[in-house]
Design a protein around this motif. Structure first.
Motif, PDB file in Angstrom:
ATOM      1  N   ASN A  35       0.976  -0.981   0.334  1.00  0.00           N
ATOM      2  CA  ASN A  35       0.184   0.103   0.195  1.00  0.00           C
ATOM      3  C   ASN A  35       0.804   1.027   0.258  1.00  0.00           C
ATOM      4  OD1 ASN A  35      -2.590   1.418   0.799  1.00  0.00           O
ATOM      5  ND2 ASN A  35      -1.251   2.033   1.981  1.00  0.00           N
ATOM      6  N   GLY A  36       0.129   2.176  -0.735  1.00  0.00           N
ATOM      7  CA  GLY A  36       0.574   3.265  -0.151  1.00  0.00           C
ATOM      8  C   GLY A  36       2.735   3.297  -0.752  1.00  0.00           C
ATOM      9  N   HIS A  96      -3.446   2.930  -3.388  1.00  0.00           N
ATOM     10  CA  HIS A  96      -2.632   3.465  -3.667  1.00  0.00           C
ATOM     11  C   HIS A  96      -3.574   4.787  -3.389  1.00  0.00           C
ATOM     12  CE1 HIS A  96       1.411   4.650  -4.777  1.00  0.00           C
ATOM     13  NE2 HIS A  96       0.732   5.964  -4.664  1.00  0.00           N
ATOM     14  N   SER A  97      -3.935   5.989  -3.006  1.00  0.00           N
ATOM     15  CA  SER A  97      -4.887   6.255  -3.061  1.00  0.00           C
ATOM     16  C   SER A  97      -4.144   7.989  -4.580  1.00  0.00           C
ATOM     17  CB  SER A  97      -4.702   8.095  -2.036  1.00  0.00           C
ATOM     18  OG  SER A  97      -5.611   9.499  -2.049  1.00  0.00           O
ATOM     19  N   LYS A  98      -5.048   8.616  -5.033  1.00  0.00           N
ATOM     20  CA  LYS A  98      -4.453   9.494  -6.004  1.00  0.00           C
ATOM     21  C   LYS A  98      -4.021  10.850  -5.531  1.00  0.00           C
ATOM     22  CE  LYS A  98      -8.012   8.440  -9.423  1.00  0.00           C
ATOM     23  NZ  LYS A  98      -9.011   9.515 -10.427  1.00  0.00           N
ATOM     24  N   LEU A  99      -4.618  10.842  -3.539  1.00  0.00           N
ATOM     25  CA  LEU A  99      -3.846  12.424  -2.728  1.00  0.00           C
ATOM     26  C   LEU A  99      -2.491  11.712  -2.813  1.00  0.00           C
ATOM     27  CD1 LEU A  99      -7.435  13.158  -1.622  1.00  0.00           C
ATOM     28  CD2 LEU A  99      -6.332  14.156  -4.226  1.00  0.00           C
ATOM     29  N   ASP A 100      -2.003  10.845  -2.813  1.00  0.00           N
ATOM     30  CA  ASP A 100      -0.917  10.080  -2.460  1.00  0.00           C
ATOM     31  C   ASP A 100      -0.128  11.115  -2.477  1.00  0.00           C
ATOM     32  OD1 ASP A 100       1.413   9.253  -0.547  1.00  0.00           O
ATOM     33  OD2 ASP A 100       1.004   7.876  -1.214  1.00  0.00           O
ATOM     34  N   GLN A 101       1.324  12.424  -1.593  1.00  0.00           N
ATOM     35  CA  GLN A 101       1.712  12.844  -2.059  1.00  0.00           C
ATOM     36  C   GLN A 101       3.498  13.107  -2.091  1.00  0.00           C
ATOM     37  OE1 GLN A 101       1.217  17.367  -1.315  1.00  0.00           O
ATOM     38  NE2 GLN A 101      -1.097  17.527  -2.288  1.00  0.00           N
ATOM     39  N   GLY A 137       4.090   8.535 -10.360  1.00  0.00           N
ATOM     40  CA  GLY A 137       6.041   8.445 -10.545  1.00  0.00           C
ATOM     41  C   GLY A 137       6.730   9.779  -9.895  1.00  0.00           C
ATOM     42  N   GLY A 138       7.602   9.673  -9.708  1.00  0.00           N
ATOM     43  CA  GLY A 138       8.003  11.138  -9.714  1.00  0.00           C
ATOM     44  C   GLY A 138       8.465  10.790  -7.805  1.00  0.00           C
ATOM     45  N   VAL A 139       8.931  12.248  -7.701  1.00  0.00           N
ATOM     46  CA  VAL A 139       9.931  12.497  -6.380  1.00  0.00           C
ATOM     47  C   VAL A 139       8.581  13.417  -5.602  1.00  0.00           C
ATOM     48  CG1 VAL A 139      11.372  13.896  -4.965  1.00  0.00           C
ATOM     49  CG2 VAL A 139      12.154  13.236  -7.555  1.00  0.00           C
ATOM     50  N   GLY A 140       8.218  12.301  -3.988  1.00  0.00           N
ATOM     51  CA  GLY A 140       7.139  12.558  -3.490  1.00  0.00           C
ATOM     52  C   GLY A 140       7.893  13.399  -2.441  1.00  0.00           C
ATOM     53  N   ASN A 141       6.771  14.372  -1.271  1.00  0.00           N
ATOM     54  CA  ASN A 141       7.304  15.328  -0.197  1.00  0.00           C
ATOM     55  C   ASN A 141       7.877  14.772   0.743  1.00  0.00           C
ATOM     56  OD1 ASN A 141       5.171  14.306   0.727  1.00  0.00           O
ATOM     57  ND2 ASN A 141       3.923  16.404   0.713  1.00  0.00           N
ATOM     58  N   GLY A 142       8.137  13.529   0.726  1.00  0.00           N
ATOM     59  CA  GLY A 142       8.861  12.636   1.809  1.00  0.00           C
ATOM     60  C   GLY A 142       9.849  12.872   1.704  1.00  0.00           C
ATOM     61  N   VAL A 143      10.606  12.143   2.847  1.00  0.00           N
ATOM     62  CA  VAL A 143      12.148  12.308   3.364  1.00  0.00           C
ATOM     63  C   VAL A 143      12.734  11.548   2.282  1.00  0.00           C
ATOM     64  CG1 VAL A 143      11.668  12.776   5.670  1.00  0.00           C
ATOM     65  CG2 VAL A 143      12.357  10.618   5.121  1.00  0.00           C
ATOM     66  N   THR A 144      12.444  10.515   1.832  1.00  0.00           N
ATOM     67  CA  THR A 144      12.907   9.317   0.452  1.00  0.00           C
ATOM     68  C   THR A 144      14.034  10.884  -0.215  1.00  0.00           C
ATOM     69  OG1 THR A 144      11.649   9.313  -0.601  1.00  0.00           O
ATOM     70  CG2 THR A 144      11.832   7.980   0.968  1.00  0.00           C
ATOM     71  N   GLY A 145      13.610  11.859  -1.216  1.00  0.00           N
ATOM     72  CA  GLY A 145      14.298  11.945  -1.967  1.00  0.00           C
ATOM     73  C   GLY A 145      14.713  11.235  -3.323  1.00  0.00           C
ATOM     74  N   PRO A 151       9.385   4.958  -9.439  1.00  0.00           N
ATOM     75  CA  PRO A 151       9.076   4.875 -10.188  1.00  0.00           C
ATOM     76  C   PRO A 151       7.174   4.669 -11.267  1.00  0.00           C
ATOM     77  CG  PRO A 151      10.031   2.736 -10.438  1.00  0.00           C
ATOM     78  CD  PRO A 151      10.042   3.827  -8.827  1.00  0.00           C
ATOM     79  N   PRO A 152       6.729   4.775 -12.157  1.00  0.00           N
ATOM     80  CA  PRO A 152       5.457   5.592 -12.046  1.00  0.00           C
ATOM     81  C   PRO A 152       4.296   3.791 -11.755  1.00  0.00           C
ATOM     82  CG  PRO A 152       5.333   5.448 -14.167  1.00  0.00           C
ATOM     83  CD  PRO A 152       6.828   6.155 -13.192  1.00  0.00           C
ATOM     84  N   LEU A 153       2.822   4.108 -11.412  1.00  0.00           N
ATOM     85  CA  LEU A 153       2.801   2.276 -10.804  1.00  0.00           C
ATOM     86  C   LEU A 153       2.276   1.842 -12.047  1.00  0.00           C
ATOM     87  CD1 LEU A 153       0.625   2.459  -7.889  1.00  0.00           C
ATOM     88  CD2 LEU A 153       2.848   2.004  -8.208  1.00  0.00           C
ATOM     89  N   ASP A 154       1.998   2.107 -13.119  1.00  0.00           N
ATOM     90  CA  ASP A 154       1.590   1.401 -14.824  1.00  0.00           C
ATOM     91  C   ASP A 154       3.013   0.273 -15.607  1.00  0.00           C
ATOM     92  OD1 ASP A 154      -0.852   2.374 -14.759  1.00  0.00           O
ATOM     93  OD2 ASP A 154      -0.402   4.124 -15.892  1.00  0.00           O
TER      94      ASP A 154
END
Length: 304
Positions: A172-173, A194-199, A205-213, A217-220
């Motif tokens: 999940n997520g 997953h949620s569409k609103l998960d930032q 795909g792309g860089v989220g706002n979490g600490v991982t930096g 990859p996109p889920l597709d």
């Protein structure tokens, strides 16, 4: 008179023996265990929860639940409500802990000190499964793994590298962040939520706002990889959609495996149907209930 005394003594002895037997204390049934194993010089900890029917049952299913980065087994248990589901449905659930000052899992290209220190979390989960199979009444064909965020990432790595021990996964997520090619020994059924609103971990795909930096990859693309690994000849079929969520399935896969993808329109980076992971965490989706979905999904599959 002598015979009467002898009979009385014999009766008294029988009565005392019966009382002694009734008064013998029984071993209490324990349903919670905090334990550890040594893996590569590290003490790896975990919590085991046995269902109420454990001591009368046999060949039980095992669900290993992996917390997100920065969490813990205890924290994940307190927010995902999976233990009440396990108790009601009669399966064993185990909550392992990651490593580091801030607990993380080495899922390949993520996350934290577990990745930086090359902690072998695949080896840990493999040895943990062996230990649990030896200690508890678990059907070795019915071992499953679920996880949130960084824990979901490890689910994918386990599916790639430990498919001989894990019947199905329910991440999940998260996304798949392997640093080496994924080569499962067998098709692995996957339920992804997953949620569409998960930032934090964007589903596109792309860089989220979490600490991982890191860029995920996109889920597709993840599902494209796994539909190929699972030999799915009927891919990417929209099975259900309403204003709350959609369900996409990849079917006609090898060994009757499948891929189910639930995408909610509400919530964020949280466990669907659960509680927020922390004081500043997103409110989870209420459109679906992760625990009900994953258990229904897991019951359809077992190792050959």
């Amino acid at each position: 008179m002598k015979n009467q005394i002898t009979c009385c003594l014999a009766g008294l002895l029988l009565l005392l023996a019966a009382c002694k037997k009734d008064d013998t204390p029984t071993t209490p049934k324990v349903y919670r265990f905090n334990s550890s194993i040594q893996v590569d010089g590290l003490t790896r900890t975990y919590t085991v929860n046995l269902p109420p029917n454990y001591y009368e049952a046999s060949n039980l299913s095992l669900v290993i639940a992996l917390h997100g980065g920065g969490g813990s087994g205890a924290q994940f248990e307190s927010t995902n409500n999976l233990t009440p589901k396990a108790n009601a449905s009669g399966f064993i659930v185990v909550y392992p802990d990651g490593t580091g000052v801030i607990n993380t899992w080495n899922a390949g290209r993520c996350c934290g000190s577990a990745m930086n220190n090359k902690v072998d979390d695949v080896k840990f989960i493999s040895q943990l499964i062996d230990k649990l199979l030896a200690d508890y009444k678990i059907n070795p064909k019915k071992v499953y793994v679920t996880g949130h965020s960084n824990g979901g990432m490890l689910c994918y790595r386990l599916a790639c590298e430990l498919s001989n021990k894990i019947a199905a996964i329910a991440p999940n997520g998260c996304s798949m962040v392997m640093s080496t090619p994924c080569n499962p020994a067998r098709p692995v059924p996957i339920l992804h939520m997953h949620s569409k609103l998960d930032q934090h971990v964007p589903y596109q795909g792309g860089v989220g706002n979490g600490v991982t930096g890191i860029s995920v990859p996109p889920l597709d693309s993840v599902f494209t990889v796994w539909s190929g690994k699972n030999g799915c000849t009927n891919p990417n079929q929209l099975s259900f959609s309403n204003s709350s969520y959609s369900l996409t399935k990849w079917l006609s896969c090898s060994n009757n495996s499948s891929i189910h993808f639930y995408l909610t329109n509400d919530g964020g980076h949280g466990w669907p149907g659960g509680l927020p992971g922390g004081p500043s965490s997103d409110i989870p989706s209420t459109a679906i209930n992760a625990n009900d979905l994953l258990w229904d999904f897991f019951q359809q599959y077992q190792l050959p």
